[in-house]
Write a protein that holds these residues in place. Structure first.
Motif, PDB file in Angstrom:
ATOM      1  N   THR A  62      30.503 -25.013  98.566  1.00  0.00           N
ATOM      2  CA  THR A  62      30.953 -24.071  99.599  1.00  0.00           C
ATOM      3  C   THR A  62      30.472 -24.496 100.974  1.00  0.00           C
ATOM      4  O   THR A  62      31.177 -24.283 101.958  1.00  0.00           O
ATOM      5  CB  THR A  62      30.491 -22.627  99.302  1.00  0.00           C
ATOM      6  N   PHE A  65      32.867 -27.100 102.133  1.00  0.00           N
ATOM      7  CA  PHE A  65      34.123 -26.471 102.520  1.00  0.00           C
ATOM      8  C   PHE A  65      34.011 -25.792 103.880  1.00  0.00           C
ATOM      9  O   PHE A  65      34.945 -25.842 104.679  1.00  0.00           O
ATOM     10  CB  PHE A  65      34.561 -25.450 101.475  1.00  0.00           C
ATOM     11  N   TRP A  72      43.980 -24.888 102.496  1.00  0.00           N
ATOM     12  CA  TRP A  72      44.066 -25.058 101.040  1.00  0.00           C
ATOM     13  C   TRP A  72      42.756 -24.737 100.337  1.00  0.00           C
ATOM     14  O   TRP A  72      42.738 -24.480  99.133  1.00  0.00           O
ATOM     15  CB  TRP A  72      44.530 -26.464 100.673  1.00  0.00           C
ATOM     16  N   GLN A  73      41.634 -24.756 101.092  1.00  0.00           N
ATOM     17  CA  GLN A  73      40.326 -24.500 100.502  1.00  0.00           C
ATOM     18  C   GLN A  73      40.028 -23.015 100.332  1.00  0.00           C
ATOM     19  O   GLN A  73      39.150 -22.653  99.557  1.00  0.00           O
ATOM     20  CB  GLN A  73      39.228 -25.112 101.373  1.00  0.00           C
ATOM     21  N   PRO A  75      41.476 -20.286  98.865  1.00  0.00           N
ATOM     22  CA  PRO A  75      41.442 -19.666  97.526  1.00  0.00           C
ATOM     23  C   PRO A  75      40.273 -20.162  96.665  1.00  0.00           C
ATOM     24  O   PRO A  75      39.633 -19.380  95.968  1.00  0.00           O
ATOM     25  CB  PRO A  75      42.778 -20.054  96.901  1.00  0.00           C
ATOM     26  N   ILE A  76      39.994 -21.460  96.750  1.00  0.00           N
ATOM     27  CA  ILE A  76      38.876 -22.017  95.989  1.00  0.00           C
ATOM     28  C   ILE A  76      37.561 -21.440  96.507  1.00  0.00           C
ATOM     29  O   ILE A  76      36.695 -21.041  95.723  1.00  0.00           O
ATOM     30  CB  ILE A  76      38.871 -23.556  96.074  1.00  0.00           C
ATOM     31  N   SER A  77      37.415 -21.384  97.820  1.00  0.00           N
ATOM     32  CA  SER A  77      36.197 -20.831  98.419  1.00  0.00           C
ATOM     33  C   SER A  77      36.007 -19.363  98.049  1.00  0.00           C
ATOM     34  O   SER A  77      34.884 -18.916  97.814  1.00  0.00           O
ATOM     35  CB  SER A  77      36.229 -20.974  99.940  1.00  0.00           C
ATOM     36  N   ILE A  79      36.969 -17.847  95.309  1.00  0.00           N
ATOM     37  CA  ILE A  79      36.494 -17.792  93.923  1.00  0.00           C
ATOM     38  C   ILE A  79      35.023 -18.189  93.846  1.00  0.00           C
ATOM     39  O   ILE A  79      34.215 -17.518  93.191  1.00  0.00           O
ATOM     40  CB  ILE A  79      37.359 -18.694  93.021  1.00  0.00           C
ATOM     41  N   LEU A  80      34.664 -19.262  94.538  1.00  0.00           N
ATOM     42  CA  LEU A  80      33.280 -19.723  94.508  1.00  0.00           C
ATOM     43  C   LEU A  80      32.330 -18.690  95.124  1.00  0.00           C
ATOM     44  O   LEU A  80      31.226 -18.478  94.607  1.00  0.00           O
ATOM     45  CB  LEU A  80      33.153 -21.068  95.228  1.00  0.00           C
TER      46      LEU A  80
END
Length: 166
Positions: A62, A65, A72-73, A75-77, A79-80
């Motif tokens: 994170t 990021f 694009w990061q 959604p992943i961020s 969740i993390l």
């Protein structure tokens, strides 16, 4: 992408995390060779060390990021960050419960005490998950930059409370 390789300030934000995670993994490997894997306390120890190592690595990701935010990061961020906000109090509650079990060999805790121990962590996990929409703990602005939410202090206060209980 070139900035990622030329501007290494992101690495200085995560280098300690990488070293600590590496040391914890080494501790886990050595202890798994020396300790009895059938013992419940040892299994809980292995579990806690593995989860802490994973959380340290997730936090490092994170940080990378946030150093180079891209749409694009997000959604992943999200969740993390939900995992990070949720896992620390749950992990601390598991640790306290394990200590209870280790210290009180003869006396079992009543079921309501266990519920009281885990209830704040569960509520915190709901708040962390809800933050995706409510922005309570965190959110990402229009430039995909991480921002702290309006009730962000609840999570560290809860964690501190658990440490006092311990």
């Amino acid at each position: 992408m070139i900035t990622f390789f030329t501007d290494l300030t992101w690495f200085f934000r995560i280098d300690i995390s990488i070293y600590v995670a590496f040391l914890l993994v080494m501790l886990l490997l050595i202890s798994s060779m020396k300790l009895d894997k059938r013992d419940l306390l040892n299994r809980r120890f292995f579990f806690l060390v593995a989860i802490v190592s994973a959380l340290i690595l997730i936090e490092a990701i994170t940080c990378i990021f946030t150093a180079f935010p891209q749409p694009w990061q997000v959604p992943i961020s999200m969740i993390l960050h939900v995992v990070l906000f949720s896992a620390a109090p749950i992990l601390t509650a598991i640790w306290i419960y394990s200590m209870w079990r280790m210290i009180d060999i003869c006396e079992r805790k009543r079921r309501w005490q266990t519920w009281v121990l885990f209830l704040p962590a569960a509520i915190n996990a709901v708040f962390a998950f809800a933050s995706i929409w409510t922005k309570w703990y965190f959110y990402f602005n229009a430039q995909s930059i991480y921002q702290r939410g309006s009730i962000n202090l609840i999570a560290p206060i809860l964690l501190t409370g658990y440490l006092f209980v311990a």
